[in-house]
Write a protein that holds these residues in place. Structure first.
Motif, PDB file in Angstrom:
ATOM      1  N   SER A 130     -12.127  33.810 -41.305  1.00 24.54           N
ATOM      2  CA  SER A 130     -13.564  33.501 -41.413  1.00 24.54           C
ATOM      3  C   SER A 130     -14.130  32.921 -40.303  1.00 24.54           C
ATOM      4  N   THR A 131     -15.080  32.917 -39.832  1.00 24.32           N
ATOM      5  CA  THR A 131     -15.808  32.294 -38.679  1.00 24.32           C
ATOM      6  C   THR A 131     -16.872  31.320 -39.326  1.00 24.32           C
ATOM      7  N   GLU A 132     -17.514  30.636 -38.465  1.00 25.83           N
ATOM      8  CA  GLU A 132     -18.597  29.461 -38.963  1.00 25.83           C
ATOM      9  C   GLU A 132     -19.552  30.111 -39.817  1.00 25.83           C
ATOM     10  N   GLN A 133     -19.913  31.275 -39.729  1.00 19.90           N
ATOM     11  CA  GLN A 133     -20.988  32.125 -40.150  1.00 19.90           C
ATOM     12  C   GLN A 133     -20.560  32.785 -41.439  1.00 19.90           C
ATOM     13  N   SER A 134     -19.179  33.044 -41.690  1.00 20.72           N
ATOM     14  CA  SER A 134     -18.992  33.390 -42.970  1.00 20.72           C
ATOM     15  C   SER A 134     -17.971  32.558 -43.942  1.00 20.72           C
ATOM     16  N   SER A 138     -21.635  27.489 -49.417  1.00 19.80           N
ATOM     17  CA  SER A 138     -22.408  26.922 -48.709  1.00 19.80           C
ATOM     18  C   SER A 138     -21.805  26.482 -47.201  1.00 19.80           C
ATOM     19  N   GLY A 139     -20.907  27.201 -46.944  1.00 21.22           N
ATOM     20  CA  GLY A 139     -20.252  26.964 -45.504  1.00 21.22           C
ATOM     21  C   GLY A 139     -19.341  25.455 -45.444  1.00 21.22           C
ATOM     22  N   THR A 140     -18.918  25.429 -46.729  1.00 20.15           N
ATOM     23  CA  THR A 140     -17.714  24.516 -46.787  1.00 20.15           C
ATOM     24  C   THR A 140     -16.364  24.768 -46.805  1.00 20.15           C
ATOM     25  N   THR A 141     -16.246  26.262 -46.960  1.00 24.87           N
ATOM     26  CA  THR A 141     -14.804  26.875 -47.143  1.00 24.87           C
ATOM     27  C   THR A 141     -14.401  27.967 -46.037  1.00 24.87           C
ATOM     28  N   ASP A 142     -13.535  27.568 -45.425  1.00 27.04           N
ATOM     29  CA  ASP A 142     -12.916  28.539 -44.437  1.00 27.04           C
ATOM     30  C   ASP A 142     -12.091  29.423 -45.475  1.00 27.04           C
ATOM     31  N   TRP A 143     -11.799  30.788 -45.123  1.00 25.55           N
ATOM     32  CA  TRP A 143     -10.881  31.741 -45.548  1.00 25.55           C
ATOM     33  C   TRP A 143     -10.125  32.562 -44.909  1.00 25.55           C
ATOM     34  N   LEU A 144      -9.017  33.049 -45.489  1.00 22.41           N
ATOM     35  CA  LEU A 144      -8.153  33.998 -44.564  1.00 22.41           C
ATOM     36  C   LEU A 144      -7.505  34.918 -45.345  1.00 22.41           C
ATOM     37  N   GLN A 204      -5.544  32.271 -47.943  1.00 21.41           N
ATOM     38  CA  GLN A 204      -5.806  30.986 -47.976  1.00 21.41           C
ATOM     39  C   GLN A 204      -7.134  30.376 -47.937  1.00 21.41           C
ATOM     40  N   LEU A 205      -7.650  29.415 -48.701  1.00 19.25           N
ATOM     41  CA  LEU A 205      -8.737  28.802 -48.626  1.00 19.25           C
ATOM     42  C   LEU A 205      -8.715  27.417 -48.115  1.00 19.25           C
ATOM     43  N   ASP A 206      -9.711  26.976 -47.307  1.00 17.38           N
ATOM     44  CA  ASP A 206      -9.695  25.692 -46.692  1.00 17.38           C
ATOM     45  C   ASP A 206     -11.054  25.039 -47.014  1.00 17.38           C
ATOM     46  N   THR A 207     -11.057  23.926 -48.086  1.00 16.18           N
ATOM     47  CA  THR A 207     -12.525  23.610 -48.412  1.00 16.18           C
ATOM     48  C   THR A 207     -12.640  22.230 -48.114  1.00 16.18           C
ATOM     49  N   GLN A 208     -13.757  21.871 -47.474  1.00 16.19           N
ATOM     50  CA  GLN A 208     -14.095  20.501 -47.176  1.00 16.19           C
ATOM     51  C   GLN A 208     -14.819  19.967 -48.405  1.00 16.19           C
ATOM     52  N   LEU A 209     -14.271  19.035 -49.080  1.00 16.35           N
ATOM     53  CA  LEU A 209     -14.831  18.472 -50.434  1.00 16.35           C
ATOM     54  C   LEU A 209     -15.870  17.434 -50.300  1.00 16.35           C
ATOM     55  N   ASN A 210     -15.842  16.843 -49.203  1.00 10.65           N
ATOM     56  CA  ASN A 210     -16.600  15.708 -48.745  1.00 10.65           C
ATOM     57  C   ASN A 210     -16.407  15.477 -47.369  1.00 10.65           C
TER      58      ASN A 210
END
Length: 730
Positions: free
Chosen positions: A373-377, A381-387, A427-433
């Motif tokens: 993923s990029t910043e746009q995808s 709501s923009g909190t989670t990178d994926w691959l 893989q999912l990387d989520t910013q919880l707070n």
């Protein structure tokens, strides 16, 4: 068990750390700890390049500064800096590694099936780690614990990931020459820069040739080089900026390690051999990798990594460890009279001559494609990178084994092995707070294999395995973070070849899984110029694969080697490392690994036929403690000094007997004078000439003693002094 024995077993390490004033929590091998340096240390083995400071895993990075300061020419020279990393010395160079007590000790028969991965510039050399020269290497990353999401089946215990220096956008070249005791002579050089004035295509090439006699004197042959090291390494890298969106990296490797193997003695003196047919330990590898980093659009990035490697390797040894004159001077029992009937009374001159030789060809092909993923995808709501991605590996190995006993053919076996692995991962990387993040990873792998040999064995195993991780990362403040991680690794099952009928239950063995629970903390104090990493872990292995062997009572020169499942085992321990810029001129660094391992239920049959209950015993090559502590000093006039002391607790040599190595400590030093474009160093390794075991076998190898089992040990390199001159032009 581990913590109850800690004061006794770490007394020396603690005394050294206290003397130098280094805080007990210990971790990064980096020589400085300024803010910008900490951010500069990147972990390149992860899906997304990240700083060592923010990686939620127990990782040691041996960077180019440490390699230069300690003068490492081969990975063997720097192994002591890595907490809870061991190696089994049954080869001329480290090839079989153990991380936290998990890993192979040898591979005499069967199919390749590594627990510790070994990758050089994205070229998979798992199980072939001896060609690991350190010249022109940017860094070595050692990832501890299962890497089920990132690397799959070849990284049950962890991964050793080596990266050579990238091409530069300015022209530079360098050269290095070393000489020393034991006929040491080594030379190396590199060149790097742009191919043309456009700067779109960059290159780097390097070469190293290393020779020494191998620290053994063969009294029978009157030779001092029967255990020699003759090691050539060639590397090249090309980087092409094809467009603003596409970067292409090509890495090529050629390594030819044509080493002798004459390291064992009947009397365990260690360094004076009597063999008439010294062995060989050779590996010739040609390989390459192609990596594409492609920004497909504003929503998706693509990474593609292709690699191929062709290896010819040979391991041969003189199995009687002596010569005809030696044996004929001794008396052996005459088991048969002139009519072939049992006698057991007469004594006759011994006759014992045995050689073993295995040659193999291995081809490995890998292809990995991942979408990021990029910043746009980003999701949610923009909190989670994926691959997500796909990985394919094809491995083919042909083996040709032959041995001779008393002048007659003994065991001949030709075999063909093929295995194809296909894995899907995500893989999912989520910013919880603002402070907490969560990472979830999963990998599912299908492996299909086939094996045939001219001895009548044939196997076609296939299985589906899975691994992954759940990691919670918490940012304490801008300089400190903690993490908790639950990871699952896996390793394929397999088969055993050449076993007699009464071993029918051991024809095949099951896959193994490893669950790892880990808690860590990383950070630094800028005012005190101290960086710290610490990890506490617990591991549980289900259906643990162990290496076993039984000596053939009718043909004592032969062994039945096989892998079995030993129910379960548990391990726990600590990894601690630190670096401290004590003054503007003095850097102190250290590492400490603590480990406690234990079998659940496991009973083995020893070489003499008796049973040995290993239930509750520690695993092989699992020392309770390992430590390393070093200091580097530089002044403004160019004078330089490095001194490091490392040590290890004793450990069991095998999961097939109860013999142990002794604990040891090794002292190394390096003194030099450095100018802007040249430097010269005097150095010494194992300065106190410590005699320490790196591999041990327990079996019968002396017919004059009626083949009574005995411990035979191979020792590490003794004291050596030398000088190195280095030139670097920018």
């Amino acid at each position: 068990m581990l913590f109850s024995t800690l004061p006794r077993k770490t007394k020396l390490a603690a005394a050294i750390i206290t003397t130098l004033g280094i805080p007990l929590p210990v971790f990064s091998a980096a020589p400085t700890v300024a803010d910008e340096d900490i951010e500069h240390i990147k972990v390149t083995s992860s899906f997304r390049s990240e700083s060592l400071q923010h990686s939620a895993s127990s990782i040691t990075v041996l960077d180019s500064n440490l390699i230069q300061d300690e003068g490492g020419e081969h990975f063997e020279d720097l192994l002591h800096n890595v907490a809870n990393l061991s190696w089994a010395g049954g080869s001329s160079r480290p090839k079989y590694f153990q991380i936290r007590g998990v890993g192979e000790q040898e591979e005499y028969q069967g199919a390749p099936n590594s627990s510790v991965g070994f990758v050089v510039d994205d070229i998979d050399l798992s199980g072939l780690g001896m060609t690991s020269s350190l010249y022109d290497i940017e860094q070595v990353e050692v990832l501890r614990g299962p890497q089920g999401t990132r690397f799959g089946a070849n990284a049950l215990a962890g991964m050793i990931y080596t990266t050579s220096n990238d091409p530069t956008d300015t022209r530079e070249f360098g050269a290095e020459i070393s000489g020393g005791q034991e006929d040491l002579f080594s030379y190396a050089g590199f060149a790097s820069g742009p191919v043309d004035n456009s700067g779109d295509l960059l290159y780097r090439v390097s070469i190293q040739q290393h020779n020494e006699n191998g620290f053994r004197d063969n009294d029978y042959l009157g030779s001092d080089d029967s255990n020699e090291r003759d090691e050539l390494t060639l590397r090249s890298k090309f980087r092409w900026f094809a467009s603003d969106e596409l970067q292409v990296d090509l890495a090529l490797l050629y390594a030819n390690f044509d080493n002798g193997y004459d390291a064992w003695t009947l009397d365990n003196n260690g360094f004076t051999t009597l063999t008439d047919q010294p062995g060989k330990d050779k590996q010739e590898t040609t390989g390459g990798s192609l990596k594409l980093n492609w920004e497909l659009n504003e929503f998706v990035d693509l990474v593609s990594i292709s690699s191929a490697a062709h290896t010819n390797h040979r391991h041969a040894y003189d199995g009687d460890w002596a010569n005809p004159e030696y044996w004929s001077a001794l008396s052996c029992t005459d088991y048969y009279d002139e009519n072939g009937n049992g006698d057991f009374t007469d004594q006759i001159p011994c006759q014992y001559d045995y050689t073993w030789d295995k040659q193999a060809t291995r081809d490995t092909y890998t292809q990995e494609v991942r979408l990021l993923s990029t910043e746009q995808s980003r999701l949610f709501s923009g909190t989670t990178d994926w691959l997500t991605g796909l990985y394919i590996q094809r491995l083919e190995e042909d083996n040709d084994l032959e041995s001779y006993y008393n002048g007659f053919p003994d065991l001949f076996l030709q075999s063909d092995y093929e295995a194809t692995s296909i894995a899907l991962f995500g893989q999912l990387d989520t910013q919880l707070n603002a402070a907490a993040s969560l990472s979830l990873g999963l990998r599912v792998e299908q492996r299909d294999a086939s094996y045939d040999d001219d001895g009548g064995d044939s196997f076609d195993p296939d299985e589906t395995m899975w691994g992954g991780h759940i990691t919670l990362n918490y940012l304490i403040n801008e300089r400190w973070q903690s993490y908790g991680k639950l990871a699952r690794g896996y390793k394929a099952g397999g088969f055993n070849t050449g076993l007699p009928d009464d071993f029918s239950d051991n024809r095949e063995f099951d896959s193994e899984t490893l669950d790892n629970l880990e808690f860590g903390i990383k950070g630094y104090w800028p005012e005190q110029q101290v960086s710290v990493q610490a990890a506490l872990f617990y591991m549980h292995r289900d259906d643990q694969q162990v290496e076993a062997s039984t000596q053939d009572p009718n043909n004592p020169q032969r062994f039945f080697l096989y892998t079995a499942n030993a129910t379960n085992s548990d391990s726990y321990g600590l990894e601690l490392e630190t670096s401290w810029q004590a003054t503007d001129n003095l850097t102190l660094y250290s590492s400490l690994g603590l480990l406690d391992t234990e079998f659940d239920d496991y009973v083995v049959t020893q070489a003499d036929g008796s049973e040995l209950d290993l239930s509750g015993r520690e695993l092989a090559h699992s020392p309770n403690y390992q430590f390393s502590i070093g200091a580097t000093w530089r002044n403004d006039e160019g004078w330089f000094a490095n001194i490091n002391l490392n040590g290890s607790d004793g450990y069991y040599y095998s999961d097939n007997h109860d013999q142990k190595a002794d604990s040891y400590e090794l002292l190394n030093a390096r003194l030099g004078y450095e100018k802007e474009d040249w430097s010269v160093y005097l150095w010494g390794r194992n300065i106190t000439d410590e005699k320490y075991g790196v591999r041990g076998f327990y079996f019968g190898n002396e017919p004059d003693q009626d083949w009574a089992p005995k411990l035979y040990e191979r020792y590490g390199d003794p004291q050596q002094f030398g000088v190195t001159f280095r030139y670097h032009y920018l």
